[in-house]
Design a protein around this motif. Structure first.
Motif, mmCIF file in Angstrom:
data_model
loop_
_atom_site.group_PDB
_atom_site.id
_atom_site.type_symbol
_atom_site.label_atom_id
_atom_site.label_comp_id
_atom_site.label_asym_id
_atom_site.label_seq_id
_atom_site.Cartn_x
_atom_site.Cartn_y
_atom_site.Cartn_z
ATOM 1 N N PHE A 225 8.073 -23.518 9.501
ATOM 2 C CA PHE A 225 7.888 -24.495 10.589
ATOM 3 C C PHE A 225 9.057 -25.691 10.599
ATOM 4 N N PRO A 226 10.210 -24.953 10.814
ATOM 5 C CA PRO A 226 11.378 -25.990 10.688
ATOM 6 C C PRO A 226 11.428 -27.115 11.848
ATOM 7 N N ILE A 227 12.343 -27.837 11.468
ATOM 8 C CA ILE A 227 12.635 -28.891 12.584
ATOM 9 C C ILE A 227 13.899 -29.180 12.617
ATOM 10 N N THR A 228 14.589 -29.480 13.712
ATOM 11 C CA THR A 228 16.043 -29.375 13.849
ATOM 12 C C THR A 228 16.520 -30.864 13.775
ATOM 13 N N ARG A 229 17.604 -31.035 13.847
ATOM 14 C CA ARG A 229 18.355 -32.407 13.877
ATOM 15 C C ARG A 229 18.302 -32.600 15.288
ATOM 16 N N GLY A 230 17.690 -33.901 15.663
ATOM 17 C CA GLY A 230 17.535 -34.103 16.866
ATOM 18 C C GLY A 230 16.143 -33.610 17.452
ATOM 19 N N GLY A 231 15.359 -33.094 16.526
ATOM 20 C CA GLY A 231 13.834 -32.583 17.087
ATOM 21 C C GLY A 231 12.867 -33.471 16.781
ATOM 22 N N VAL A 232 11.690 -32.933 17.273
ATOM 23 C CA VAL A 232 10.579 -33.933 17.433
ATOM 24 C C VAL A 232 9.351 -33.273 16.733
ATOM 25 N N ALA A 233 8.574 -33.941 16.050
ATOM 26 C CA ALA A 233 7.405 -33.107 15.571
ATOM 27 C C ALA A 233 6.246 -33.985 15.303
ATOM 28 N N ALA A 234 4.990 -33.698 15.124
ATOM 29 C CA ALA A 234 3.812 -34.467 14.778
ATOM 30 C C ALA A 234 3.186 -33.960 13.610
ATOM 31 N N VAL A 235 2.562 -34.913 12.955
ATOM 32 C CA VAL A 235 1.862 -34.560 11.798
ATOM 33 C C VAL A 235 0.497 -34.879 11.994
ATOM 34 N N PRO A 236 -0.545 -34.218 12.533
ATOM 35 C CA PRO A 236 -1.869 -34.713 12.791
ATOM 36 C C PRO A 236 -2.656 -34.221 11.490
ATOM 37 N N GLY A 237 -3.729 -35.007 11.209
ATOM 38 C CA GLY A 237 -4.595 -34.713 10.078
ATOM 39 C C GLY A 237 -5.745 -35.718 9.861
ATOM 40 N N PRO A 238 -6.733 -35.130 9.247
ATOM 41 C CA PRO A 238 -7.873 -36.207 9.015
ATOM 42 C C PRO A 238 -7.576 -37.105 7.737
ATOM 43 N N PHE A 239 -8.435 -38.155 7.657
ATOM 44 C CA PHE A 239 -8.145 -39.062 6.639
ATOM 45 C C PHE A 239 -8.031 -38.410 5.188
ATOM 46 N N GLY A 240 -6.936 -38.817 4.554
ATOM 47 C CA GLY A 240 -6.787 -38.106 3.190
ATOM 48 C C GLY A 240 -6.112 -36.929 3.067
ATOM 49 N N SER A 241 -5.514 -36.414 4.010
ATOM 50 C CA SER A 241 -5.021 -34.908 4.061
ATOM 51 C C SER A 241 -3.463 -35.158 3.768
ATOM 52 N N GLY A 242 -2.809 -36.148 3.614
ATOM 53 C CA GLY A 242 -1.614 -36.496 3.074
ATOM 54 C C GLY A 242 -0.603 -36.663 3.988
ATOM 55 N N LYS A 243 -0.745 -37.294 5.314
ATOM 56 C CA LYS A 243 0.122 -37.647 6.276
ATOM 57 C C LYS A 243 1.250 -38.455 5.617
ATOM 58 N N THR A 244 0.762 -39.452 5.085
ATOM 59 C CA THR A 244 1.658 -40.357 4.557
ATOM 60 C C THR A 244 2.578 -39.689 3.344
ATOM 61 N N VAL A 245 2.015 -38.988 2.377
ATOM 62 C CA VAL A 245 2.819 -38.244 1.507
ATOM 63 C C VAL A 245 3.854 -37.322 1.843
#
Length: 598
Positions: A225-245
């Motif tokens: 699931f690559p992102i490009t330079r200049g790309g936009v991505a979302a990291v959705p997830g429930p509490f404790g699923s590791g978004k911040t990490v």
């Protein structure tokens, strides 16, 4: 920001962070005002006749009707100059370290400190000479801001002319480093300091189609699931699923020149961890502190809600400034759900017609405005080859992990990469907990073309096959749940073994292991190709009469599982040895079966 002595309005009503003031006919939308004699910072967000609604970026306890409102006549702006890197700002770019030294643990209401130091001197090295003709965005010179970064001093947007004088040596950010003579013969002094309204995107020549990957070192991201330079991505997830990490890993290892990390409405203890850990993280490029090329914006959940709403704009404006120099910037927003909640609270106090789940009707357009400011662009200036990029990664915290809620859905309509975090994977200690069956990247085809040409000609084919194997595993697991494993043939069991190896030996990664925390693109593909090669040889061996039990217990599988822990400098030799050992073990397995058959 200068305090104005001109009182233009009077407070009529106070409703939390929102005040209503009369006598405001002469102010404009989004003008910054100072509220009461405490000089609290506020911003005009609605005008009805001479009544203005002002969102206040500080605690409004103790304010009451009849108190004055002072105008500044300027929109909410931030300062852009040397001195930003390594700093920790709040949502409206107040330097928290300076305020702490002056005020202590709590920010005193109405505190007024310069956003950037006026005393610090920076060594300016010119790159132009007297007589040169410059336009908006051209580079005047450079400053070694940190040991890891050289900041380029640019002609501000809307300015240009012939260089009349150019300085060299040590300057503060407010002292002129050059003078230009514009088309009207007027002399313009150019300091290093620029100011820019946060709600207005900085100009560029042209937005380009992004095709190059932003390499992150995270195998699930770079390969599937690559992102490009200049790309936009979302990291959705429930509490404790590791978004911040995940975002911290991206900040540390992505091949961006500058990192802007916006902690928007997150818990105080979580933001404290970020603030404590980032200065201690080593930059893999230089071996120095990662803070040498990082700007942190901290706006925790207990800070005023209005400043939370502004913090996203502050972060993206800082990112645009570095982009205009021709750098690759990555901005992490953690999380946009908290930002949306701030919009909802302010909208409710304005008594606007609510949309779905109480969010304002303009939620989707505001989210789109933020992500549209990312991109791969041709920068302003005479140098047509200078391009910059902002890659925006926003964490989304849907209640209960339900991505059907409005913020997640509005975000998914805009972004092109969806890294859906799974609570089940997180609880199983699988990092990153990116669910491979629900995540996607619309950049995959373009990125695979780039990898095919620059890394490995089989990259795109291996990615498609990997996704097919993982999908096959999901289908086979449904059968196993219904009728049991014994219902599967040996070829299907081999497919499950291959999928298990992909999941555990390739996709699962140890963020805190000194080697496994980052993998180069070449190493990632060699690990994946090795797993596929074992599978192909295993299928051939099975068709030749080998026992499934002998194939599934081969010793080479353990060697494959340890490949990700081999250091980069030793990997090539280890890889070649593994291929030879695999050939030898399969040959021995086939010989054993032939002898048994004989």
């Amino acid at each position: 920001m200068e305090k104005s002595n001109k009182a233009v309005g009077v407070i009529e009503k106070v409703a939390g962070p929102l005040i209503m003031a009369s006598g405001m006919a002469d102010v404009n939308m989004f003008d910054v005002v100072r509220v009461s004699d405490k000089h609290l910072i506020g911003e005009v967000i609605e005008l009805r006749g001479d009544i203005a609604s002002v969102q206040v970026y500080e605690e409004t306890a103790g304010l009451g009707p009849g108190e004055p409102v002072y105008t500044t006549g300027e929109p909410l702006s931030i300062e852009l100059a040397p001195g930003m890197l390594g700093q920790i700002f709040d949502g409206i770019q107040r330097p928290l370290a300076v305020i702490y030294a002056q005020e202590g643990d709590r920010i005193t209401r109405g505190v007024d400190v310069p956003k950037l130091s006026r005393e610090s001197k920076w060594k300016f090295e010119p790159t132009v000479k007297v007589g040169d003709i410059l336009s908006s965005g051209d580079i005047l010179g450079e400053v070694q801001e940190t040991p890891a970064f050289r900041q380029k001093i640019m002609v501000p947007p809307g300015r240009g002319g012939v260089v009349d004088w150019i300085g060299e040596g040590d300057f503060t950010i407010i002292e002129p480093v050059a003078s230009l003579i514009d088309a009207d013969g007027k002399k313009i002094d150019i300091p290093m300091l620029q100011t820019w309204p946060v709600r207005r995107g900085r100009p560029y020549k042209e937005k380009l189609t992004p095709t190059e990957p932003m390499m992150t070192g995270i195998r699930t991201v770079d390969v599937l699931f690559p992102i490009t330079r200049g790309g936009v991505a979302a990291v959705p997830g429930p509490f404790g699923s590791g978004k911040t990490v995940v975002q911290q890993q991206l900040a540390r290892w992505s091949d961006a020149d500058i990192i802007v990390y916006v902690g928007c409405g997150e818990r105080g203890n979580e933001m404290t961890d970020v603030l404590m850990e980032f200065p201690e993280l080593k930059d893999p490029r230089t071996g120095l502190s990662l803070m040498n090329r990082t700007v942190l914006i901290a706006n925790t959940s207990d800070m005023p809600v209005a400043a939370r709403e502004a913090s996203i704009y502050t972060g993206i404006t800082i990112a645009e400034y570095f982009r205009d120099m021709g750098y690759k910037v990555a901005i992490m927003a953690d999380s946009t759900s908290r930002w949306a909640e701030a919009l909802r609270e302010i909208s409710g106090r304005l008594e606007e017609m609510p949309g779905e789940e109480g969010y304002p009707a303009y939620l989707s357009s505001r989210i789109a405005e933020f992500y549209e400011r990312a991109g791969y662009v041709s920068c302003l200036g005479s140098d047509n080859s200078r391009v910059g990029a902002i890659s925006a990664i926003g964490a989304v915290s849907p209640p209960g992990g339900d991505t059907s809620e409005p913020v997640s859905q509005a975000t998914l309509r805009i972004v092109k990469v969806f890294w859906g975090l799974s609570a089940d994977l997180a609880h199983a200690r699988h990092f990153p907990a990116i669910g491979w069956l629900q995540s996607y990247s619309l950049y995959r085809e373009a990125v695979c073309d780039w990898y095919d040409k620059n890394v490995d000609a089989e990259w795109g084919a291996k990615v498609l096959r990997t996704m097919a194997i993982l999908q096959q595993e999901a289908e086979l697991n449904e059968i196993v749940r219904l009728v049991g494993l014994d219902a599967l043939g040996f070829s299907d069991r081999l497919a499950l073994e291959c999928a298990r190896s992909i999941r555990e030996d390739f996709l699962q990664q140890d963020a805190y292991h000194e080697v496994d925390t980052y993998n180069s693109a070449g190493k990632q593909m060699k690990i994946l190709k090795t797993i596929h090669l074992w599978y192909d040889k295993a299928v051939t061996a099975l068709e030749s009469g080998a026992q499934f039990s002998s194939i599934s217990t081969m010793g080479i599988k353990e060697t494959i599982a340890r490949m990700k822990y081999v250091p980069e400098e030793e990997f090539e030799a280890s890889y070649e040895k593994l291929l030879k050992d695999m050939d030898d073990e399969f040959a021995a397995l086939t010989n054993e079966e032939d002898e048994a058959y004989a």
